[in-house]
Motif scaffolding. Structure first.
Motif, PDB file in Angstrom:
ATOM      1  N   TYR A  98      56.218  28.743  41.212  1.00  0.00           N
ATOM      2  CA  TYR A  98      56.396  27.895  42.584  1.00  0.00           C
ATOM      3  C   TYR A  98      56.444  26.498  42.275  1.00  0.00           C
ATOM      4  O   TYR A  98      56.316  25.807  41.211  1.00  0.00           O
ATOM      5  CB  TYR A  98      54.961  28.208  43.106  1.00  0.00           C
TER       6      TYR A  98
ATOM      7  N   VAL B 246      54.571  22.946  46.885  1.00  0.00           N
ATOM      8  CA  VAL B 246      53.415  23.882  47.661  1.00  0.00           C
ATOM      9  C   VAL B 246      52.357  23.987  46.553  1.00  0.00           C
ATOM     10  O   VAL B 246      51.117  24.385  46.757  1.00  0.00           O
ATOM     11  CB  VAL B 246      54.340  25.348  47.609  1.00  0.00           C
TER      12      VAL B 246
ATOM     13  N   THR C  31      54.408  31.716  47.305  1.00  0.00           N
ATOM     14  CA  THR C  31      54.943  30.331  47.151  1.00  0.00           C
ATOM     15  C   THR C  31      56.139  30.358  45.978  1.00  0.00           C
ATOM     16  O   THR C  31      56.797  29.430  45.975  1.00  0.00           O
ATOM     17  CB  THR C  31      54.053  29.358  46.537  1.00  0.00           C
TER      18      THR C  31
ATOM     19  N   THR D 130      60.259  26.675  51.200  1.00  0.00           N
ATOM     20  CA  THR D 130      59.225  26.152  51.918  1.00  0.00           C
ATOM     21  C   THR D 130      59.299  26.453  53.634  1.00  0.00           C
ATOM     22  O   THR D 130      58.453  26.707  54.180  1.00  0.00           O
ATOM     23  CB  THR D 130      59.100  24.618  51.671  1.00  0.00           C
TER      24      THR D 130
ATOM     25  N   LEU E 109      58.612  30.084  53.986  1.00  0.00           N
ATOM     26  CA  LEU E 109      57.229  30.061  53.881  1.00  0.00           C
ATOM     27  C   LEU E 109      56.401  29.772  55.189  1.00  0.00           C
ATOM     28  O   LEU E 109      55.427  30.368  55.594  1.00  0.00           O
ATOM     29  CB  LEU E 109      56.446  29.338  52.618  1.00  0.00           C
TER      30      LEU E 109
END
Length: 592
Positions: free
Chosen positions: A404, A408, A550, A555, A558
């Motif tokens: 990740y 994050v 993640t 992002t 997410l």
């Protein structure tokens, strides 16, 4: 409760560990084996060929875990004792071995690149690859933007003694720092880490004197730091030029899996709200009896409340507050405290700052900091435990799905920190204590919105000038001062011109622009925290689900999946900044 970590349970003997030496030999053998597999491998030409891909992927992912284990171990050794020369040598060996592995990975990426698009899409649908579709697709897309594999391999080999070597020089320079400090009538020589902790002394005269000595000490080492910074940047710029990458932000944005639009909108919203934080800085100056805050006053404590917490008290506060939100998170924190996973002892010889690093084969983490009992130390400890918990919930995922990004990662850590700091403010019974704790929260917002912004502005402008040639110490000081003045909207009476030398983040060779991800994480976590407050204990499993994703999406993806928000639009960022704006308004009302 233990304040020194236990590294022997992973590899006994520290930098003289026989077992670690054997582990490095195994890494070298497995890297050679991986290279042989790659050299003999033909890119799949049909979906049925996916089965041939499996041994290759298994070897790659096991090697990834081995390298993370080795890198974590040497990082811990160098941090706990900056003068451990053997640890530095071991770290050099790990970097050299990793360069060989990266060279092998360029061949792997070339295999991915050569697979026809139609076959590739069919391969991704097979059960074997379903759990790592995103990182594989990402690697293949990036491979198409890089140089031919033999050139990328050469770059990786030369980087060991060139690029990474400059980062090592900086670490050696930090180890030379000694700052005189009067304590109990005697002059003691503080390391950089110890001096940094004392820069927040409630006595302004002592604070200013130490800050002056801090600046002077870094000025003495500035030539070494400037050499390291210039050559790190020069290496990167040459690499970007060869790859045809025009923006210095392209690599850090790719690493953080976010778009340039998201980054731009985030900073724009922060800029639009800075007047609120300038009002806070002006009020703080008034409360301290000053016309204007100096750099060394920004983090100064307010009032007479200078409460300290023993290490055990800090651990209990964190565990109790985690439990209010997530019993699983609290149980994990308790395990970390009791199992010797944290190096918190306040002693000479340690490097400054704090970090969390993971040992994926051992399925353990280690946290590094220097604990002096302040409320800020408790927050830092909660922050690093947030990182550790993030890794903990991903331990059972494939290695590629555990990779990740920093932004994050900083979301998980800042979220953990927020749980503790917000609870402390709400539970304070004394008005003065509540004010101090509230101000501590606001200080962190100022750090993310102004201090971090200054670092981003400095680094962007520095790279622009570095393209034209080496940048002198004097010019670096000017660039730093200008960036700080811009980021703080001229609210401070002076600046910290040698900040570029004192901040380790500018010298990390793994991640360029080690700054904006912090601000992203702070604001993204604010959005998550608002949802957690709304949903209560029901949010625990949803949060774990978010953390586990993640390593498997951008992002923006997410945020849509788990928060139902669009990060390329200002609405989310304004709502996140608003949390800190309300803190400032409460502070201004309490100090009217």
């Amino acid at each position: 409760m233990k304040q020194k970590w236990d590294l022997d349970v992973i590899f006994p003997g520290g930098s003289n560990s026989v077992q670690f030496n054997a582990f490095l030999e195994q890494i070298e053998q497995e890297t050679a084996h991986f290279l042989t597999l790659l050299q003999q491998f033909e890119p799949p030409s049909a979906q049925e060929d996916a089965i041939r891909f499996v041994p290759l992927l298994n070897t790659l992912q096991m090697n990834l875990k081995r390298f993370r284990e080795a890198e974590s171990f040497t990082s811990c050794l160098m941090a706990e004792q900056v003068n451990d020369k053997k640890a530095v040598q071991l770290n050099g060996r790990v970097k050299s071995d990793y360069a060989d592995f990266l060279s092998a990975l360029t061949l792997f990426d070339e295999i991915l690149r050569r697979i026809p698009d139609g076959v590739w899409q069919l391969l991704l649908q097979t059960d074997t690859l379903k759990s790592i579709v995103f990182p594989l697709d990402e690697r293949r897309a990036l491979a198409q933007l890089k140089l031919p594999p033999e050139q990328e391999s050469l770059i990786n080999d030369l980087a060991v003694d060139g690029y990474h070597g400059w980062g090592d020089l900086y670490n050696t320079t930090v180890g030379r720092i000694r700052i005189p400090y009067e304590e109990n009538g005697q002059i003691v020589q503080l390391s950089a880490g110890q001096a940094f902790n004392k820069l927040h002394n409630p006595d302004r005269e002592q604070r200013q004197r130490l800050f002056q000595q801090w600046e002077e000490s870094w000025a003495e080492q500035a030539d070494f730091c400037a050499d390291a910074l210039n050559h790190l940047a020069g290496f990167r710029l040459q690499l970007y030029k060869r790859r045809g990458w025009n923006s210095v932000h392209q690599e850090p944005l790719a690493i953080n899996r976010m778009s340039a639009k998201t980054l731009a909108v985030m900073w724009e919203v922060i800029e639009q709200n800075k007047h609120v934080f300038v009002a806070y800085l002006q009020r703080k100056a008034k409360l301290l009896g000053l016309k204007q805050l100096a750099w060394s006053d920004v983090d100064a404590p307010l009032g007479n409340v200078n409460k300290t917490y023993t290490y055990n008290e800090g651990a209990q506060i964190i565990t109790d507050q985690f439990r209010q939100f997530s019993p699983k998170m609290a149980d994990f924190a308790k395990q970390a405290f009791e199992s010797g996973w944290i190096e918190a002892e306040d002693r000479a010889g340690k490097r400054p700052g704090g970090f969390c690093t993971s040992f994926p084969l051992s399925e353990q983490t280690r946290i590094f900091m220097t604990y002096a009992g302040t409320a800020s130390n408790v927050s830092t400890l909660a922050h690093e435990l947030g990182h550790a918990y993030h890794q903990h919930v991903m331990n059972d995922l494939p290695a590629l799905a555990q990779e990740y990004a920093m932004n994050v990662a900083e979301t998980a850590s800042t979220f953990a920190e927020m749980i503790v700091s917000d609870a402390a403010v709400k539970q304070a019974t004394d008005a003065q204590e509540r004010l101090v704790l509230l101000e501590d929260k606001i200080q962190r917002a100022v750090a993310f919105f102004m201090n971090i912004h200054a670092r981003f502005i400095f680094e962007t402008n520095f790279y622009s000038e570095r393209k034209k040639g080496l940048v002198s110490v004097e010019r670096l000081n000017v660039l730093m001062s200008e960036a700080q003045n811009q980021a703080f909207n001229g609210a401070l009476s002076n600046d910290h011109p040698h900040f570029w030398a004192a901040k380790l983040h500018f010298y990390l060779t793994d991640v360029p622009f080690y700054n904006f991800p912090y601000t992203f994480g702070f604001l993204f976590s604010a959005g998550i925290y608002a949802l957690a407050l709304k949903e209560g204990s029901a949010f625990e499993d949803r949060y774990i689900s978010l953390l586990r994703d993640t390593g498997s999406m951008t992002t923006e993806e997410l945020a849509v999946k788990h928060l139902n928000v669009d990060l390329t639009q200002p609405d989310f960022w304004q709502s996140a900044v608003q949390v800190s704006v309300e803190d400032v308004r409460q502070f201004l009302a309490m100090t009217e």
